[in-house]
Design an enzyme around this catalytic site. Sequence first.
Site, mmCIF file in Angstrom:
data_model
loop_
_atom_site.group_PDB
_atom_site.id
_atom_site.type_symbol
_atom_site.label_atom_id
_atom_site.label_comp_id
_atom_site.label_asym_id
_atom_site.label_seq_id
_atom_site.Cartn_x
_atom_site.Cartn_y
_atom_site.Cartn_z
ATOM 1 N N ASP A 1 23.986 45.710 108.895
ATOM 2 C CA ASP A 1 23.312 45.603 110.185
ATOM 3 C C ASP A 1 22.645 46.953 110.492
ATOM 4 O OD1 ASP A 1 22.413 44.691 112.660
ATOM 5 O OD2 ASP A 1 24.310 43.729 113.168
ATOM 6 N N GLU B 1 23.342 42.105 122.974
ATOM 7 C CA GLU B 1 24.610 42.688 122.542
ATOM 8 C C GLU B 1 24.996 43.907 123.370
ATOM 9 O OE1 GLU B 1 24.364 44.279 118.515
ATOM 10 O OE2 GLU B 1 22.200 44.218 118.663
#
Length: 632
Positions: A312, A519
């Site tokens: 990520d 997020e």
Amino acid sequence: MSSYRAMGVTGGRCRVNLLITLFLMCVCIATAAATVAGAGYAKYRDPRQPLSRRIDDLLGRMTLAEKIGQMSQIEQANATADVIKKYFIGSVVSGAGSVPAVKAPPETWAKMVNGMQRAALSTRLGVPILFGIDAVHGAGNVYNATIFPHNVGLGCTRDPKLAKEIGAAIALEVRATGFQYAFAPCAAVCRDPRWGRCYESFSEDPEVVQGMVAAVISGLQGDIPGGQRKVAACALHFVGDGGTMDGDNQNSTFHELLRIHMPPYYSAVRQGVSTVMVSFTSWHGVKMHANHFLLTEFLKTRLQFKGFVISDWEGIDRITTPAHADYLLSIKLAIMAGIDMVMIPYTYTEFIDGLTKLVQNGHIPMSRIDDAVRRILRVKLTMGLFESPYGLAGELGKKEHRELAREAVRRSLVLLKNGKAGDKPLLPLPKNAKGSILVAGSHADDLGSQCGGWTVTWQGVAGNNLTTGTTILGGIRQAVQGHGTDVLYYEKPDAGFMRRNKARFDYAVVVVGEPPYAEAFGDSLNLTIPPPGPSLISDVCGSVRCVVVLVAGRPLFVEPFLDAVDALVAAWLPGTEGQGVSDVLFGDYGFTGKLARTWFRRVEQLPMNVGDEHYDPLFPFGFGLDTQPLKT
Ligand SMILES: *[C@@H]1O[C@H](CO)[C@@H](O)[C@H](O)[C@H]1NC(C)=O
Ligand SMILES: *[C@@H]1O[C@H](CO)[C@@H](O)[C@H](O)[C@H]1NC(C)=O
Ligand SMILES: *[C@@H]1O[C@H](CO)[C@@H](O)[C@H](O)[C@H]1NC(C)=O
Ligand SMILES: *[C@@H]1O[C@H](CO)[C@@H](O)[C@H](O)[C@H]1NC(C)=O
Ligand SMILES: *[C@@H]1O[C@H](CO)[C@@H](O)[C@H](O)[C@H]1NC(C)=O
């Protein structure tokens, strides 16, 4: 270039030998032809060759620098032609909100991407770049793309066929920008709605997630992956992102990893997903980005995943605390754990220099590098990138996709209440009201809030300036048009206004909910409707019959005012096609959606999921009232 030079040299040698026989001339010409083939023909470029032979051939020609370039994914902001050529960059990412220009049309995106692709194709081996972009509910970064309902809503349709069609539409919209790699689908099993990424998860039930994940992958990639109308998919985030303590983003997974969080990856691998992205979370104190057991022994060896594993965004940096404290160690742990491509995305010189040093010093064996590059090349070759490295025009935000999204909205709505005890149902609403109807609330005319996070920007933006589409208010106006009904819209009518005006209104539609978030910023411990939502509900619903439509990425705390409302609809984060909501409110279609998440009474109950021993929800998993469409 080199093949022409080879032909000239060989031909010159032929001319010197004047006494040669016809037979020998033929031999010479044949030799020349063979020389041309030797320099110009490359097995890896020949689509008739078997895949493994093409991979072997290309890998065999690559230098260490070219291999490390393939493993590097850099931000588009850094991807100049010079950088691409100098480092043989293999992949480029457009981070959330990273756009070539504000409100850039697809042509501007394609121009940017094509320029980078030309630079890559001009290098010695000409390996095309794989361009990656977030696409969890449409080509989300792109202005004027079709934005589909977030997964929390799609889970309520329980319809993999619809999910597959959406995947196929997203593939086309992503291709319209020149990108060919979608960071989707989200395979998280969200077990606690306090997690700010819960809306990216289809369900708290692994089985529901499994079916939807496989379907989206088949839509994005095709059942047989490849071709210009398809993209590489990415199941994310491996593994356990939806199971952290109190839904704390990036914390440790404490729920059962194998029983709850792993099953979607079984389905994704079976469906032939091209890539898997690693989670920021930890398991038993080990960061997933450094977890050799789960990435290599489990995913690659046991599950026989053949694609590549990608980190990520700055994920390897966060192996250490604080992040980026010892980058060389991070690179070593990540690559040795089994990460094949690193989403660097900015510190690419440091990454490339570091990885080069680690290989040269023997800290990372060449066999690990070769495995990583083989996997990356397999994906690129399978997709047909060498044959068609460029995008596809005319597919962004097109009518068919918007109609599909509108259908998905209709099917994802869940009717939680319809009529007070002893009263007749309020829904479907009559289009021909005797007087006026009131539409109220912060979310009635707010496209940005309907879309939520991962829309044009990372965290999303409230308001109607973000992208194009239809708000719920816009849908209501269209629905009643021509029926002699006045729609009056007041964002915040207070108690006094309602007392003075209630006789004017046949009924009210109150649309409230959460602001956009993504997020980390979306982690919430109270799950309350932000003000003035609660007071608006009591002011309006205390005066006229009302339906409350919740626009939110998760179940919210609604028990206190449930008695006051006549009808309650969970619309989740429906995206750009707000008419999908009015289609069902006014009975052109019936309500069919069923909760894919448990609706809690009080946050103190969380986590609470279907199958738990102590299960006392406000609305259970699977709940949803049906209505019949009105005959017209
Ligand atoms: C990459 O781009 C970012 C953002 O523009 C910039 O801050 C960074 O310095 C660049 N990285 C390198 C290695 O040039
Ligand atoms: C999880 O959160 C707790 C409390 O904030 C913190 O102490 C701990 O370090 C976090 N764990 C990880 C793996 O981030
Ligand atoms: C959005 O896309 C549609 C369909 O491709 C196009 O007709 C329209 O002009 C675009 N609108 C804007 C504002 O770019
Ligand atoms: C809308 O966006 C444009 C540019 O995309 C910007 O110039 C303008 O100020 C924005 N308007 C509002 C009200 O935010
Ligand atoms: C609920 O949590 C949100 C986000 O954490 C916070 O902004 C808000 O103030 C809280 N509301 C209440 C009523 O505590």
